[in-house]
Design a protein around this motif. Structure first.
Motif, short mmCIF file in Angstrom:
data_model
loop_
_atom_site.label_atom_id
_atom_site.label_comp_id
_atom_site.label_asym_id
_atom_site.label_seq_id
_atom_site.Cartn_x
_atom_site.Cartn_y
_atom_site.Cartn_z
N ALA A 6 -3.19 -3.71 4.31
CA ALA A 6 -2.88 -2.74 3.26
C ALA A 6 -1.57 -3.07 2.57
CB ALA A 6 -2.84 -1.33 3.85
N VAL A 7 -0.53 -3.41 3.36
CA VAL A 7 0.78 -3.75 2.79
C VAL A 7 0.67 -5.00 1.92
CG1 VAL A 7 3.11 -4.54 3.35
CG2 VAL A 7 2.12 -2.61 4.60
N VAL A 8 -0.02 -6.02 2.43
CA VAL A 8 -0.16 -7.27 1.68
C VAL A 8 -0.91 -7.02 0.37
CG1 VAL A 8 -1.30 -9.52 1.69
CG2 VAL A 8 0.00 -8.78 3.68
N THR A 9 -1.98 -6.22 0.44
CA THR A 9 -2.76 -5.93 -0.76
C THR A 9 -1.92 -5.19 -1.80
OG1 THR A 9 -4.78 -5.79 0.56
CG2 THR A 9 -4.84 -4.79 -1.63
N TYR A 12 0.68 -7.66 -3.32
CA TYR A 12 0.03 -8.58 -4.26
C TYR A 12 -0.36 -7.86 -5.55
CZ TYR A 12 -0.38 -12.88 -1.56
OH TYR A 12 -0.10 -14.05 -0.91
N ALA A 13 -0.87 -6.63 -5.43
CA ALA A 13 -1.28 -5.88 -6.62
C ALA A 13 -0.08 -5.56 -7.50
CB ALA A 13 -1.99 -4.59 -6.19
N ILE A 14 1.04 -5.18 -6.89
CA ILE A 14 2.24 -4.86 -7.67
C ILE A 14 2.76 -6.10 -8.39
CG2 ILE A 14 4.68 -4.20 -7.48
CD1 ILE A 14 3.83 -2.28 -5.23
N ILE A 19 3.55 -9.04 -13.39
CA ILE A 19 3.51 -10.32 -14.10
C ILE A 19 2.55 -10.25 -15.28
CG2 ILE A 19 2.82 -12.74 -13.91
CD1 ILE A 19 3.99 -12.72 -11.09
N TYR A 20 1.37 -9.65 -15.04
CA TYR A 20 0.40 -9.57 -16.13
C TYR A 20 0.88 -8.65 -17.24
CZ TYR A 20 -4.05 -9.69 -18.52
OH TYR A 20 -5.02 -9.87 -19.47
N TYR A 21 1.62 -7.59 -16.88
CA TYR A 21 2.15 -6.66 -17.88
C TYR A 21 3.09 -7.39 -18.83
CZ TYR A 21 4.78 -2.80 -19.94
OH TYR A 21 5.39 -1.95 -20.81
#
Length: 201
Positions: A6-9, A12-14, A19-21
């Motif tokens: 959960a922490v890794v996900t 990675y999502a943040i 970066i995409y923003y």
């Protein structure tokens, strides 16, 4: 394991979202290439120990596999002999050279990652789950009334194997086309080139 995943996900999502923003579809591959000059240098400085650790592990595993299979059944496998050390250093050096050749032949990072993911990802992460379930449970469905759980498990396992095969074949094909187009486009990368490709799109 669930908390770690959960922490890794979340992390990675943040990171991916931020970066995409700021970069949108123009994000470089690897993404650190999208940062400014100073931030990129600092980021790679922080990433370098992790990259070195990963490189050591990824080199060690196939080298150890080859080494054990070469010397299995002989006294040299666990003895401090010249054959032992020559074989071990030969395996690690050979794996390193092969990795360098692959990385230098495909210098576009995203294309190399796509090819590795397409070739190895389904084989290691998708298809084995279906195959192992069928191996463990196939006999339970023979000679007796098949339960709904067994039928659903069997169908899902077959779907995983078929889906993994499709992803491997189609993904590899797409990755190869991407590599070919990277070579043919104007200003594209070349094999065994020392050019900076840290800002490739």
């Amino acid at each position: 394991m669930a908390s770690c995943q959960a922490v890794v996900t979340v992390v990675y999502a943040i990171i991916g979202g931020v970066i995409y923003y700021y970069c949108g579809s123009y994000v470089s591959s690897p993404a650190l290439g999208s940062a400014g000059g100073v931030i990129k240098i600092i980021s790679y400085g922080f990433a370098l120990p992790g990259l070195l650790g990963t490189m050591t592990i990824v080199t060690h595993i196939p080298a150890k596999f080859i080494f054990v299979h070469l010397l299995r059944g002989s006294k040299h496998l666990s003895s401090n002999t010249p054959t032992h050390w020559i074989s071990w250093f030969g395996c690690t050096f050979g794996v390193t050279v092969i990795a360098w050749i692959i990385a230098s032949t495909i210098p576009v990072f995203k294309a190399l990652v796509s090819l590795i993911g397409a070739l190895l990802g389904p084989v290691m992460c998708i298809q084995p789950m279906g195959a192992m379930w069928l191996y463990d449970n196939w006999e339970k469905g023979k000679g007796q009334k098949k339960t709904n759980g067994w039928i659903i498990g069997t169908i899902w396992s077959v779907v995983l194997i078929v889906l993994g095969t499709f992803l491997m074949v189609a993904g590899t094909y797409g990755s190869v086309l991407s590599i070919v187009s990277a070579y043919t486009e104007s200003g594209g990368s070349a094999a065994f080139s020392c050019a900076d490709n840290s800002n490739s799109m």
